[in-house]
Enzyme design. Structure first.
Site, mmCIF file in Angstrom:
data_model
loop_
_atom_site.group_PDB
_atom_site.id
_atom_site.type_symbol
_atom_site.label_atom_id
_atom_site.label_comp_id
_atom_site.label_asym_id
_atom_site.label_seq_id
_atom_site.Cartn_x
_atom_site.Cartn_y
_atom_site.Cartn_z
ATOM 1 N N SER A 144 37.339 -88.134 -36.753
ATOM 2 C CA SER A 144 36.461 -88.883 -36.255
ATOM 3 C C SER A 144 35.903 -88.571 -34.956
ATOM 4 O O SER A 144 35.559 -87.258 -34.645
ATOM 5 C CB SER A 144 36.674 -90.421 -36.166
ATOM 6 O OG SER A 144 35.825 -91.123 -35.976
ATOM 7 N N GLU A 238 30.601 -92.249 -46.182
ATOM 8 C CA GLU A 238 30.681 -92.347 -44.797
ATOM 9 C C GLU A 238 29.451 -92.384 -44.241
ATOM 10 O O GLU A 238 28.435 -91.491 -44.492
ATOM 11 C CB GLU A 238 31.506 -91.434 -43.991
ATOM 12 C CG GLU A 238 33.044 -91.287 -44.592
ATOM 13 C CD GLU A 238 33.881 -90.522 -43.715
ATOM 14 O OE1 GLU A 238 33.637 -90.595 -42.349
ATOM 15 O OE2 GLU A 238 34.643 -89.555 -44.095
ATOM 16 N N HIS A 268 35.562 -93.674 -44.284
ATOM 17 C CA HIS A 268 35.958 -93.208 -42.929
ATOM 18 C C HIS A 268 37.558 -93.268 -42.716
ATOM 19 O O HIS A 268 37.825 -94.111 -42.903
ATOM 20 C CB HIS A 268 35.198 -93.850 -41.876
ATOM 21 C CG HIS A 268 35.092 -93.160 -40.462
ATOM 22 N ND1 HIS A 268 34.683 -92.089 -40.318
ATOM 23 C CD2 HIS A 268 35.918 -93.590 -39.298
ATOM 24 C CE1 HIS A 268 35.210 -91.539 -38.871
ATOM 25 N NE2 HIS A 268 35.612 -92.639 -38.432
#
Length: 296
Positions: A144, A238, A268
């Site tokens: 991320s 996502e 995610h």
């Protein structure tokens, strides 16, 4: 339902249990708590370490090559996440890759905005070099925000003339703090974790007035020429799907050897839920195969 659909539905139900806290302390506690249910395997050794002023932690499995290491930058939007939240996943990543792993507890925003996280990432890499790890035996990894930070770290190392690691692994990378991707809207209904308003809040805290198009905060705008091989993994459900796809395109256009994997139905940071998610285990195994192939 298929096994994959059943498993990801269970993870979605877990994430839906309780609203995201409004306060920062609550959000940090919630992220750490999401993975607290997963036990660390008994054969994993965990060793805290001071990486030249940056709090860090080694994890080792019995077959880990002591000369090889993954340097990991956790997710959490630069404002949350920690060594604790990602410890179990990183231990499994090291097992798959046959390496030691070093997780950095880099400084978080808003207390420490850009460039604090980048400075800590660079310190962590140079700490590994000072410990005798050869660049060709180091993997830089991030999830991320940590995935974007990994690319920014590579660019900074290259520009400083520092020998680069052998390769990099980016899981669900956030590389565009302007949130200009079309999937911010088209995937909003299926992404249970990351939405534009929340990302905007995180970006504002991290940027602290910096230009969101700065290549060191949004490496989608960086010149990636000369970077080592990249593995980019992203889920099809996502809002950051297009971030990963665009990053792969920018890297490939810069003659960087790039592997992009889009995992159907995955959300995610699905790697975090690997104990109950077969595709989490498979994606970590794919990462391990990539690392082993590059390191030789």
């Amino acid at each position: 339902m298929t096994d994959t659909a059943t498993e990801i539905a269970a993870v979605r139900a877990l994430l839906a249990a309780g609203e995201r806290p409004a306060d920062l302390a609550g959000r940090r506690k919630r992220l750490d708590g999401l993975t607290a249910r997963y036990d660390m395997p008994a054969d994993v050794v965990v060793k805290p370490v001071d990486a030249d002023g940056v709090k860090a932690e080694w994890t080792l499995t019995p077959d880990a090559d002591p000369k090889r290491a993954i340097l990991f930058l956790h997710g959490g939007g630069y404002a949350a996440g920690s060594i604790r939240s990602h410890r179990h996943m990183l231990a499994q990543a090291g097992r798959e890759a046959g390496t030691r792993t070093l997780a950095l507890d880099y400084r978080l925003a808003p207390e420490n905005p850009f460039p604090a996280a980048l400075e800590d990432a660079l310190t962590g890499y140079r700490f590994l070099l000072a410990q005798g790890f050869l660049p060709e035996n180091i993997v830089l990894a991030g999830e991320s925000a940590g995935g974007g930070l990994a690319i920014s770290t590579l660019v900074s190392l290259r520009d400083a003339g520092t020998p680069l690691p052998a390769c990099a692994w980016c899981a669900s990378p956030w590389v565009d703090l302007e949130m200009s991707a079309a999937t911010m809207e088209s995937k909003a209904a299926v992404d249970p974790l990351i939405q534009r308003p929340y990302l905007q809040e995180l970006a504002t805290a991290y940027l602290h007035g910096a230009d969101p198009r700065n290549p060191l905060v949004s490496p989608i705008h960086a010149d990636l020429k000369g970077l080592p091989p990249l593995l980019i993994q992203v889920g099809s459900d996502e809002t950051l799907l297009e971030d990963a796809i665009r990053l792969a395109g920018v890297a490939a256009s810069a003659d960087v050897r790039t592997s992009l994997q889009v995992w159907p139905q995955m959300i995610h940071a699905w790697h975090l839920f690997y104990p109950q998610l077969a595709d989490g285990r498979r994606s970590l195994a794919e990462m391990g195969a990539f690392v082993r192939a590059v390191l030789g």
